[in-house]
Write a protein that holds these residues in place. Structure first.
Motif, PDB file in Angstrom:
ATOM      1  N   SER A 184       0.963  -1.151  -0.107  1.00 37.02           N
ATOM      2  CA  SER A 184      -0.122  -0.175  -0.020  1.00 37.02           C
ATOM      3  C   SER A 184       1.033   1.222  -0.009  1.00 37.02           C
ATOM      4  CB  SER A 184      -0.953   0.035   1.076  1.00 37.02           C
ATOM      5  OG  SER A 184      -0.231   0.018   2.311  1.00 37.02           O
ATOM      6  N   LEU A 185       2.186   1.167   0.741  1.00 36.74           N
ATOM      7  CA  LEU A 185       2.963   2.293   0.542  1.00 36.74           C
ATOM      8  C   LEU A 185       3.421   2.457  -0.935  1.00 36.74           C
ATOM      9  CD1 LEU A 185       5.175   1.798   3.723  1.00 36.74           C
ATOM     10  CD2 LEU A 185       3.191   2.945   3.830  1.00 36.74           C
ATOM     11  N   VAL A 186       3.906   1.511  -1.359  1.00 37.41           N
ATOM     12  CA  VAL A 186       4.549   1.635  -2.834  1.00 37.41           C
ATOM     13  C   VAL A 186       3.061   2.030  -3.628  1.00 37.41           C
ATOM     14  CG1 VAL A 186       5.341   0.283  -4.832  1.00 37.41           C
ATOM     15  CG2 VAL A 186       6.010  -0.180  -2.617  1.00 37.41           C
ATOM     16  N   ALA A 187       1.964   1.809  -3.700  1.00 33.47           N
ATOM     17  CA  ALA A 187       0.786   2.293  -4.210  1.00 33.47           C
ATOM     18  C   ALA A 187       0.743   3.700  -4.225  1.00 33.47           C
ATOM     19  CB  ALA A 187      -0.403   1.530  -4.030  1.00 33.47           C
ATOM     20  N   GLU A 188       0.629   4.243  -2.812  1.00 29.90           N
ATOM     21  CA  GLU A 188       1.001   5.738  -2.626  1.00 29.90           C
ATOM     22  C   GLU A 188       1.702   6.269  -3.300  1.00 29.90           C
ATOM     23  OE1 GLU A 188       1.026   6.325   1.466  1.00 29.90           O
ATOM     24  OE2 GLU A 188      -0.642   5.447   2.033  1.00 29.90           O
ATOM     25  N   ASP A 189       2.953   5.866  -3.419  1.00 29.49           N
ATOM     26  CA  ASP A 189       4.275   6.270  -4.165  1.00 29.49           C
ATOM     27  C   ASP A 189       3.949   6.713  -5.803  1.00 29.49           C
ATOM     28  OD1 ASP A 189       5.669   6.346  -1.649  1.00 29.49           O
ATOM     29  OD2 ASP A 189       6.615   4.509  -2.219  1.00 29.49           O
ATOM     30  N   ALA A 190       3.068   5.680  -6.223  1.00 35.65           N
ATOM     31  CA  ALA A 190       2.643   5.747  -7.828  1.00 35.65           C
ATOM     32  C   ALA A 190       1.669   6.904  -7.957  1.00 35.65           C
ATOM     33  CB  ALA A 190       1.694   4.549  -8.170  1.00 35.65           C
ATOM     34  N   GLY A 191       1.057   7.572  -7.008  1.00 36.27           N
ATOM     35  CA  GLY A 191       0.377   8.847  -7.130  1.00 36.27           C
ATOM     36  C   GLY A 191      -0.910   8.590  -7.521  1.00 36.27           C
ATOM     37  N   ARG A 192      -1.700   9.408  -8.455  1.00 35.55           N
ATOM     38  CA  ARG A 192      -3.142   9.126  -8.623  1.00 35.55           C
ATOM     39  C   ARG A 192      -3.317   7.854  -9.270  1.00 35.55           C
ATOM     40  NH1 ARG A 192      -6.520  11.150 -12.632  1.00 35.55           N
ATOM     41  NH2 ARG A 192      -8.946  11.490 -11.909  1.00 35.55           N
ATOM     42  N   SER A 193      -2.471   7.539 -10.241  1.00 39.81           N
ATOM     43  CA  SER A 193      -2.400   6.366 -11.050  1.00 39.81           C
ATOM     44  C   SER A 193      -1.094   5.908 -11.521  1.00 39.81           C
ATOM     45  CB  SER A 193      -3.438   6.642 -12.321  1.00 39.81           C
ATOM     46  OG  SER A 193      -2.844   7.454 -13.179  1.00 39.81           O
ATOM     47  N   GLY A 194      -1.121   4.664 -11.985  1.00 33.94           N
ATOM     48  CA  GLY A 194       0.329   4.018 -12.328  1.00 33.94           C
ATOM     49  C   GLY A 194       0.613   2.891 -11.691  1.00 33.94           C
ATOM     50  N   ALA A 195       1.741   2.341 -11.718  1.00 36.73           N
ATOM     51  CA  ALA A 195       2.179   1.169 -11.122  1.00 36.73           C
ATOM     52  C   ALA A 195       3.641   1.358 -10.738  1.00 36.73           C
ATOM     53  CB  ALA A 195       2.295   0.024 -11.981  1.00 36.73           C
ATOM     54  N   ARG A 196       3.989   1.033  -9.402  1.00 41.80           N
ATOM     55  CA  ARG A 196       5.167   0.911  -8.697  1.00 41.80           C
ATOM     56  C   ARG A 196       5.544  -0.572  -8.402  1.00 41.80           C
ATOM     57  NH1 ARG A 196       8.371   4.952  -5.367  1.00 41.80           N
ATOM     58  NH2 ARG A 196       9.889   3.261  -5.995  1.00 41.80           N
ATOM     59  N   VAL A 197       6.770  -1.197  -8.360  1.00 38.67           N
ATOM     60  CA  VAL A 197       7.229  -2.350  -7.841  1.00 38.67           C
ATOM     61  C   VAL A 197       8.314  -2.316  -7.054  1.00 38.67           C
ATOM     62  CG1 VAL A 197       7.836  -4.740  -8.419  1.00 38.67           C
ATOM     63  CG2 VAL A 197       6.044  -3.588  -9.825  1.00 38.67           C
ATOM     64  N   VAL A 198       8.471  -2.717  -5.883  1.00 42.87           N
ATOM     65  CA  VAL A 198       9.741  -2.834  -5.247  1.00 42.87           C
ATOM     66  C   VAL A 198       9.990  -4.485  -4.789  1.00 42.87           C
ATOM     67  CG1 VAL A 198      10.843  -2.553  -2.934  1.00 42.87           C
ATOM     68  CG2 VAL A 198       9.342  -0.669  -3.920  1.00 42.87           C
ATOM     69  N   VAL A 199      11.149  -4.873  -5.638  1.00 43.53           N
ATOM     70  CA  VAL A 199      11.455  -6.423  -5.659  1.00 43.53           C
ATOM     71  C   VAL A 199      11.905  -6.745  -4.128  1.00 43.53           C
ATOM     72  CG1 VAL A 199      11.318  -6.918  -7.882  1.00 43.53           C
ATOM     73  CG2 VAL A 199      13.235  -6.091  -6.911  1.00 43.53           C
ATOM     74  N   ALA A 200      12.288  -8.174  -3.946  1.00 43.42           N
ATOM     75  CA  ALA A 200      12.963  -8.531  -2.492  1.00 43.42           C
ATOM     76  C   ALA A 200      14.268  -7.713  -2.426  1.00 43.42           C
ATOM     77  CB  ALA A 200      12.705  -9.772  -2.542  1.00 43.42           C
ATOM     78  N   GLU A 201      14.931  -7.809  -3.427  1.00 42.83           N
ATOM     79  CA  GLU A 201      16.621  -7.362  -3.302  1.00 42.83           C
ATOM     80  C   GLU A 201      16.508  -5.692  -2.960  1.00 42.83           C
ATOM     81  OE1 GLU A 201      16.042  -8.572  -7.748  1.00 42.83           O
ATOM     82  OE2 GLU A 201      15.240  -8.937  -5.852  1.00 42.83           O
ATOM     83  N   ASP A 202      15.478  -5.022  -3.249  1.00 43.43           N
ATOM     84  CA  ASP A 202      15.457  -3.708  -3.197  1.00 43.43           C
ATOM     85  C   ASP A 202      14.550  -3.498  -1.756  1.00 43.43           C
ATOM     86  OD1 ASP A 202      16.944  -3.393  -5.511  1.00 43.43           O
ATOM     87  OD2 ASP A 202      15.250  -3.243  -6.655  1.00 43.43           O
ATOM     88  N   PHE A 203      13.763  -4.206  -1.339  1.00 40.65           N
ATOM     89  CA  PHE A 203      13.037  -3.914  -0.245  1.00 40.65           C
ATOM     90  C   PHE A 203      13.626  -3.523   0.873  1.00 40.65           C
ATOM     91  CE2 PHE A 203       9.914  -5.656   2.810  1.00 40.65           C
ATOM     92  CZ  PHE A 203       9.002  -4.722   2.941  1.00 40.65           C
ATOM     93  N   GLU A 204      14.834  -4.013   1.425  1.00 39.90           N
ATOM     94  CA  GLU A 204      15.454  -3.330   2.537  1.00 39.90           C
ATOM     95  C   GLU A 204      15.772  -1.885   2.459  1.00 39.90           C
ATOM     96  OE1 GLU A 204      17.548  -4.130   6.640  1.00 39.90           O
ATOM     97  OE2 GLU A 204      15.958  -4.551   5.484  1.00 39.90           O
TER      98      GLU A 204
END
Length: 387
Positions: A184-204
């Motif tokens: 849900s935090l990553v979705a907020e980062d996407a703005g009003r619309s769009g998609a963002r992905v944080v994969v396991a190796e970047d999660f920390e």
């Protein structure tokens, strides 16, 4: 318990028999910051859903600063505000009169819960057609299982965004991360619309960069309490240790520790369809006429038929709920011999339930129908195919 007393208790709990101090968190179950797997969690939502619903109903509102909520003359509250107004501090929960005073150019529209629920149902159906099982969050949010691979996750997110835009004309934002809360935090980062992905190796790295107040349950009071303890960011929150946080904040402290370590204490629970469906109607004036109540039940049955058809479901049980002027509630229910989905069967059963209630002299303020025992249409045929 005051802060000094809690710290004293913590000091006692973290000393060994010889009075030597143990490291914070000593003796606790070892936790890794996060656990990588072959699946991630996705979160999709229509931001400012009530605003979007109002603008879809009236395109003239598309570029107008908009407040949705209760009647200002009746001390109504703001339910939703357009992004331009939110940036000025007008937020859900504040009084509508105050909001209009602070933004004289804003338009107020009353909350249309019937339309919002209808649009929510259509949105659920659109999302489910693309990903199948989801966990519903409010009227316009959905958690889902997502691929751990970045490109595959982006492909799912873009398909979801395209389907909702095509079928409903609504903007959808999607976030994917290894943990439920982080999606849900990553979705907020996407703005009003769009998609963002944080994969396991970047999660920390992503997690350590977040301010404490983005963690679920870390509101202003909790953040201030943590600051008193020296925790002003995720790394310093981790350094407090699980033991100390549990002593000082109880179960809430444990939850914050898990979140800071990238582990969501709330599990993901996805379903392929809802467990219940309900519709209700309130009367402008209190109602006593059984004939008018019967007409209302027909309308509710029609709306439930549409909801069942939209999700491809049938119902095994129906319940009638009447709420009187004094807020007293009476409920009657019926189990069908076989699951149904047609308006005629629903309306006949609802009328039979109404006939079982002695209305008496009291007035009815609200009538509702609830369907339970939902199953996917054709499920029995698919079971027979197995034998």
């Amino acid at each position: 318990m005051g802060l000094e007393s809690a710290v004293s208790l913590y000091d006692q709990s973290t000393r060994g028999r010889a009075g030597e101090r143990r490291a914070p968190g000593a003796g606790a179950r070892p936790l890794r910051p996060h656990a990588a797997g072959d699946r991630s969690v996705g979160f999709a939502e229509v931001r400012d859903f009530h605003v979007e619903v109002a603008r879809r109903a009236d395109p003239a509102l598309a570029l107008v600063p908009l407040l949705v909520g209760g009647d200002p003359s009746k001390r109504g509250k703001v339910i939703a505000a357009s992004a331009d107004l939110r940036s000025r501090g007008l937020v859900p929960g504040m009084g509508m009169v105050e909001a209009l005073d602070r933004a004289a150019e804003a338009r107020w529209v009353p909350t249309d819960m019937r339309r919002a629920r209808e649009q929510s149902g259509l949105l659920r159906a659109a999302v489910r057609r693309e990903v199948g099982a989801v966990e519903i969050e409010g009227l316009a949010g959905f958690y889902l299982c997502a691929p751990a691979d970045r490109e595959e996750a982006l492909a799912v997110a873009r398909r979801l965004e395209a389907r909702v835009a095509e079928q409903m004309g609504l903007p959808l934002r999607v976030g994917v991360a290894p943990a439920r809360f982080a999606a849900s935090l990553v979705a907020e980062d996407a703005g009003r619309s769009g998609a963002r992905v944080v994969v396991a190796e970047d999660f920390e790295q992503y997690l350590l960069a977040q301010p404490i107040d983005r963690l679920p349950g870390a509101g202003p009071k909790t953040a201030a309490r943590l600051a008193e303890l020296g925790a002003t960011d995720i790394p310093s929150l981790r350094r407090l240790g699980l033991d100390r946080l549990e002593v000082l904040l109880g179960n809430h402290g444990r939850s914050l520790w898990l979140l800071a370590c990238g582990q969501d204490p709330k599990p993901l629970r996805v379903r392929r369809h809802p467990t219940t469906l309900s519709r209700e109607e309130s009367f402008a004036g209190d109602e006593r006429d059984p004939g008018e109540l019967g007409a209302v039940l027909v309308r509710l049955s029609e709306r439930l038929e549409q909801a069942l058809q939209r999700d491809g479901l049938r119902a095994g049980r129906i319940a009638l709920r009447l709420t009187y002027a004094d807020e007293r509630t009476v409920t009657r229910s019926h189990s069908f011999d076989a699951p149904v989905s047609a308006v005629r069967e629903l309306a006949v059963a609802a009328r039979a339930l109404l006939d079982r209630i002695d209305l008496g002299p009291d007035s009815v303020r609200r009538a509702g129908l609830v369907l339970r025992g939902l199953e996917i249409s054709g499920a029995e045929d698919r079971q027979l195919d197995l034998f």
